[in-house]
Design a protein around this motif. Structure first.
Motif, PDB file in Angstrom:
ATOM      1  N   ALA A  18      -1.915  -3.851  14.255  1.00  0.00           N
ATOM      2  CA  ALA A  18      -2.809  -3.878  13.090  1.00  0.00           C
ATOM      3  C   ALA A  18      -2.398  -5.001  12.134  1.00  0.00           C
ATOM      4  CB  ALA A  18      -2.767  -2.534  12.372  1.00  0.00           C
ATOM      5  N   GLN A  19      -3.377  -5.658  11.553  1.00  0.00           N
ATOM      6  CA  GLN A  19      -3.116  -6.751  10.626  1.00  0.00           C
ATOM      7  C   GLN A  19      -3.315  -6.342   9.169  1.00  0.00           C
ATOM      8  OE1 GLN A  19      -1.797  -9.737  11.829  1.00  0.00           O
ATOM      9  NE2 GLN A  19      -1.724  -8.481  13.683  1.00  0.00           N
ATOM     10  N   ALA A  20      -4.186  -5.386   8.886  1.00  0.00           N
ATOM     11  CA  ALA A  20      -4.416  -4.927   7.516  1.00  0.00           C
ATOM     12  C   ALA A  20      -3.250  -4.061   7.054  1.00  0.00           C
ATOM     13  CB  ALA A  20      -5.725  -4.151   7.430  1.00  0.00           C
ATOM     14  N   ALA A  21      -2.858  -4.210   5.797  1.00  0.00           N
ATOM     15  CA  ALA A  21      -1.677  -3.518   5.275  1.00  0.00           C
ATOM     16  C   ALA A  21      -1.818  -2.008   5.347  1.00  0.00           C
ATOM     17  CB  ALA A  21      -1.410  -3.958   3.836  1.00  0.00           C
ATOM     18  N   ASP A  22      -3.020  -1.483   5.043  1.00  0.00           N
ATOM     19  CA  ASP A  22      -3.171  -0.028   5.060  1.00  0.00           C
ATOM     20  C   ASP A  22      -3.053   0.523   6.476  1.00  0.00           C
ATOM     21  OD1 ASP A  22      -5.574  -1.240   5.814  1.00  0.00           O
ATOM     22  OD2 ASP A  22      -6.819   0.356   4.942  1.00  0.00           O
ATOM     23  N   LYS A  23      -3.610  -0.189   7.430  1.00  0.00           N
ATOM     24  CA  LYS A  23      -3.526   0.268   8.821  1.00  0.00           C
ATOM     25  C   LYS A  23      -2.114   0.106   9.374  1.00  0.00           C
ATOM     26  CE  LYS A  23      -8.403  -0.344  10.033  1.00  0.00           C
ATOM     27  NZ  LYS A  23      -8.649   1.094  10.330  1.00  0.00           N
ATOM     28  N   GLN A  24      -1.416  -0.927   8.946  1.00  0.00           N
ATOM     29  CA  GLN A  24      -0.023  -1.085   9.363  1.00  0.00           C
ATOM     30  C   GLN A  24       0.826   0.086   8.892  1.00  0.00           C
ATOM     31  OE1 GLN A  24       1.460  -4.864   8.050  1.00  0.00           O
ATOM     32  NE2 GLN A  24       0.269  -6.046   9.548  1.00  0.00           N
ATOM     33  N   LEU A  25       0.663   0.473   7.628  1.00  0.00           N
ATOM     34  CA  LEU A  25       1.438   1.581   7.102  1.00  0.00           C
ATOM     35  C   LEU A  25       1.055   2.890   7.789  1.00  0.00           C
ATOM     36  CD1 LEU A  25       3.483   2.797   5.167  1.00  0.00           C
ATOM     37  CD2 LEU A  25       1.676   2.890   3.406  1.00  0.00           C
ATOM     38  N   ALA A  26      -0.240   3.091   8.004  1.00  0.00           N
ATOM     39  CA  ALA A  26      -0.687   4.304   8.694  1.00  0.00           C
ATOM     40  C   ALA A  26      -0.120   4.355  10.108  1.00  0.00           C
ATOM     41  CB  ALA A  26      -2.216   4.356   8.729  1.00  0.00           C
ATOM     42  N   ALA A  27      -0.127   3.208  10.787  1.00  0.00           N
ATOM     43  CA  ALA A  27       0.416   3.133  12.146  1.00  0.00           C
ATOM     44  C   ALA A  27       1.906   3.435  12.138  1.00  0.00           C
ATOM     45  CB  ALA A  27       0.143   1.756  12.745  1.00  0.00           C
ATOM     46  N   TRP A  28       2.631   2.899  11.159  1.00  0.00           N
ATOM     47  CA  TRP A  28       4.062   3.144  11.079  1.00  0.00           C
ATOM     48  C   TRP A  28       4.367   4.626  10.858  1.00  0.00           C
ATOM     49  CZ3 TRP A  28       8.668   2.088  12.407  1.00  0.00           C
ATOM     50  CH2 TRP A  28       9.745   2.701  11.759  1.00  0.00           C
ATOM     51  N   VAL A  75       0.867  -1.173   0.000  1.00  0.00           N
ATOM     52  CA  VAL A  75       0.000   0.000   0.000  1.00  0.00           C
ATOM     53  C   VAL A  75       0.906   1.226   0.000  1.00  0.00           C
ATOM     54  CG1 VAL A  75      -1.764   1.301   1.252  1.00  0.00           C
ATOM     55  CG2 VAL A  75      -1.824  -1.205   1.275  1.00  0.00           C
ATOM     56  N   GLN A  76       0.570   2.218  -0.791  1.00  0.00           N
ATOM     57  CA  GLN A  76       1.372   3.431  -0.847  1.00  0.00           C
ATOM     58  C   GLN A  76       0.798   4.494   0.098  1.00  0.00           C
ATOM     59  OE1 GLN A  76       4.309   3.765  -2.596  1.00  0.00           O
ATOM     60  NE2 GLN A  76       3.974   1.553  -2.916  1.00  0.00           N
ATOM     61  N   PRO A  77       1.663   5.362   0.632  1.00  0.00           N
ATOM     62  CA  PRO A  77       1.168   6.407   1.533  1.00  0.00           C
ATOM     63  C   PRO A  77       0.055   7.254   0.923  1.00  0.00           C
ATOM     64  CG  PRO A  77       3.555   6.280   1.659  1.00  0.00           C
ATOM     65  CD  PRO A  77       3.144   5.366   0.555  1.00  0.00           C
ATOM     66  N   GLY A  78       0.109   7.457  -0.380  1.00  0.00           N
ATOM     67  CA  GLY A  78      -0.916   8.258  -1.029  1.00  0.00           C
ATOM     68  C   GLY A  78      -2.282   7.607  -1.060  1.00  0.00           C
ATOM     69  N   GLN A  79      -2.357   6.329  -0.683  1.00  0.00           N
ATOM     70  CA  GLN A  79      -3.633   5.610  -0.689  1.00  0.00           C
ATOM     71  C   GLN A  79      -4.285   5.570   0.698  1.00  0.00           C
ATOM     72  OE1 GLN A  79      -1.630   2.015  -2.425  1.00  0.00           O
ATOM     73  NE2 GLN A  79      -3.313   2.088  -3.922  1.00  0.00           N
ATOM     74  N   LEU A  80      -3.762   6.323   1.662  1.00  0.00           N
ATOM     75  CA  LEU A  80      -4.232   6.216   3.043  1.00  0.00           C
ATOM     76  C   LEU A  80      -5.267   7.267   3.421  1.00  0.00           C
ATOM     77  CD1 LEU A  80      -0.830   5.492   4.848  1.00  0.00           C
ATOM     78  CD2 LEU A  80      -2.599   3.859   4.167  1.00  0.00           C
ATOM     79  N   GLN A  81      -5.702   8.095   2.486  1.00  0.00           N
ATOM     80  CA  GLN A  81      -6.666   9.139   2.792  1.00  0.00           C
ATOM     81  C   GLN A  81      -7.899   8.550   3.485  1.00  0.00           C
ATOM     82  OE1 GLN A  81      -6.308  12.527   2.188  1.00  0.00           O
ATOM     83  NE2 GLN A  81      -8.201  12.793   3.333  1.00  0.00           N
ATOM     84  N   GLY A  82      -8.210   9.083   4.680  1.00  0.00           N
ATOM     85  CA  GLY A  82      -9.382   8.631   5.428  1.00  0.00           C
ATOM     86  C   GLY A  82      -9.151   7.406   6.289  1.00  0.00           C
ATOM     87  N   THR A  83      -7.930   6.836   6.282  1.00  0.00           N
ATOM     88  CA  THR A  83      -7.643   5.662   7.105  1.00  0.00           C
ATOM     89  C   THR A  83      -7.650   6.050   8.586  1.00  0.00           C
ATOM     90  OG1 THR A  83      -6.275   4.690   5.366  1.00  0.00           O
ATOM     91  CG2 THR A  83      -5.980   3.837   7.608  1.00  0.00           C
TER      92      THR A  83
END
Length: 465
Positions: free
Chosen positions: A353-363, A54-62
């Protein structure tokens, strides 16, 4: 709830040697790290070009949930930091706080969430709690790929901000559980003015010197007309696990044997006998209602007490309220060798977090929090340790108003951490229960060896061994 049941089991086992049965999962113990000091070899990072799913640009609204143990000024600061992140981060990530108010309450809440609902995405917990969470499943994810990512990872200068001791503590066998968030130290608060009036020019550096000084303070209380204070004046003891572990370290105790925590050793027996003798002689005392020591210390009812660095600001306020002009200082625990020892501990940021988008957002949130300026704000909120020499200047002005903090920072060269083990969450409870027996008069010197064996038996029972 599980932790409370374990505590009850520990108490029953210590008091009666009765077996405490429970469905405790078998432990998957990582290799323990040895106690070490801040001069450990520095860590290095090699950036990798691993592609993010997942790219950082795809995290809008996460949205992610962050659970931390802090209360008071630090909790207020963390709320302000989360608000700042939510309003200003370019990825559109929103962080929601969960604030149980303490590590114990956090673990109770977390275990309930793991069993009945969705756990938080980010937590701030000590490494031993994180290792315990991973005994049976990968609850805590490995941050290695995030740290070394050429896209979103840490630079070498980011890692160099951390002391190697604290940075390496959160990585076991190549598995990075967390990023250091906060570290405090267990120290002694000592009234230098009163000690000098008693004839002692310097703080004690050995257990023998400490015994002489606190016994002299106790004897001084018996010389006035107030008989109600005859049991006071010496060392105000407590049964906090890090206090007892620090005394054990002072006598050379090594707590990890064959990959598990063990208390049945001659150095710990010697340390417990030393504390028991202080208590029996009246040179160490504690309040039956376990009251905080700040007022007692400010009123010269105790020469010294064990403290976390978060206690410094509270003690300063009580000295002012009591009108005391005494010079009080931070000193390390006295050791048989005369070389100071100071144990550090504290929470680190980890991702559940287990979902890839939430993992990246958390990081990305953790990386933002780990910025040097924000790390300095966290230090100043509670007068804790800078996470490395490179970060001292981000909180150095704290020493202008609280010189005892500077004294604590000057002890960083002697900092050690206990070997990491999934045993420690339960081992701390066992150690504290044993301390309660030690100071309540139910144990004699001759029974201390049996007590430490009993502690190991209880811990094995709790760990399902």
């Amino acid at each position: 709830m599980k932790r409370k049941i374990l505590l009850i089991c520990a108490i029953l086992a210590l008091l009666s040697l009765a077996a405490c049965q429970g469905n405790i999962p078998a432990e998957l113990t990582p290799s323990a790290t040895s106690p070490s000091v801040l001069t450990e070899e520095a860590a290095t990072v090699t950036p990798t070009a691993q592609t993010l799913t997942v790219q950082p640009g795809q995290l809008q609204g996460t949205q992610i949930f962050f659970m931390h143990p802090w209360a008071g000024d630090t909790a207020t600061l963390m709320q302000a930091l989360v608000d700042e992140f939510n309003q200003g981060n370019s990825w559109g990530i929103q962080v929601n706080l969960i604030t149980p108010g303490s590590t114990g309450s956090l673990m109770d809440d977390l275990y309930n969430r793991l069993q009945t609902s969705v756990p938080p995405d980010v937590v701030a917990l000590p490494i031993d709690e994180l290792v315990a969470l991973n005994r049976n499943s990968q609850t805590v994810i490995d941050l290695t790929s995030f740290v070394s990512s050429s896209e979103v990872g840490f630079s070498q200068s980011d890692i160099d901000n951390f002391s190697p001791l604290f940075w390496n503590q959160d990585e076991i066998n190549g598995y990075r559980y967390a990023i250091p968030a906060q570290r405090t130290a267990k120290v002694l608060i000592y009234n230098r003015t009163w000690a000098q009036e008693l004839g002692f020019e310097n703080p004690p550096s050995t257990p023998e010197e400490f015994q002489i000084q606190v016994c002299a303070a106790h004897a001084a209380m018996k010389k006035d007309a107030d008989v109600s204070n005859d049991g006071l004046g010496g060392y105000y003891v407590d049964t906090d696990a890090m206090t007892l572990a620090s005394w054990g370290e002072a006598f050379g105790a090594d707590y990890v044997q064959n990959g598990k925590v063990s208390f049945n050793s001659s150095p710990l027996q010697e340390a417990l006998a030393y504390l028991h003798d202080l208590s029996t002689a009246g040179c160490a005392w504690w309040s039956s209602d376990h009251a905080a020591p700040y007022d007692y210390f400010a009123a010269r009812k105790t020469l010294a007490y064990s403290a976390d660095l978060q206690d410094l600001q509270r003690q300063q306020k009580l000295m002012a309220l009591n009108g005391s002009s005494d010079d009080w200082v931070v000193i390390p625990f006295p050791t048989e060798s005369g070389t100071p020892t100071v144990l550090a501990q504290g929470p680190s940021y980890a991702i559940l977090a287990q979902a890839a988008d939430k993992q990246l957002a958390a990081w990305l949130f953790i990386k933002w929090l780990s910025n040097a300026d924000r790390s300095g704000l966290l230090v100043k909120s509670a007068a804790t340790l800078p996470l490395g020499d490179a970060l001292i200047n981000y909180s150095i002005e704290l020493g202008d108003s609280l010189p005892q903090w500077t004294q604590a920072v000057n002890l960083m060269q002697y900092i050690q951490v206990l070997p990491v083990s999934a045993d420690w969450p339960n081992a701390r409870m066992v150690l504290e229960d044993a301390g309660g027996q030690l100071f309540s008069g139910t144990v004699t010197d001759e029974q201390i060896a049996a007590l430490t064996q009993q502690m190991d038996d209880t811990l094995d029972e709790l760990m399902g061994r």
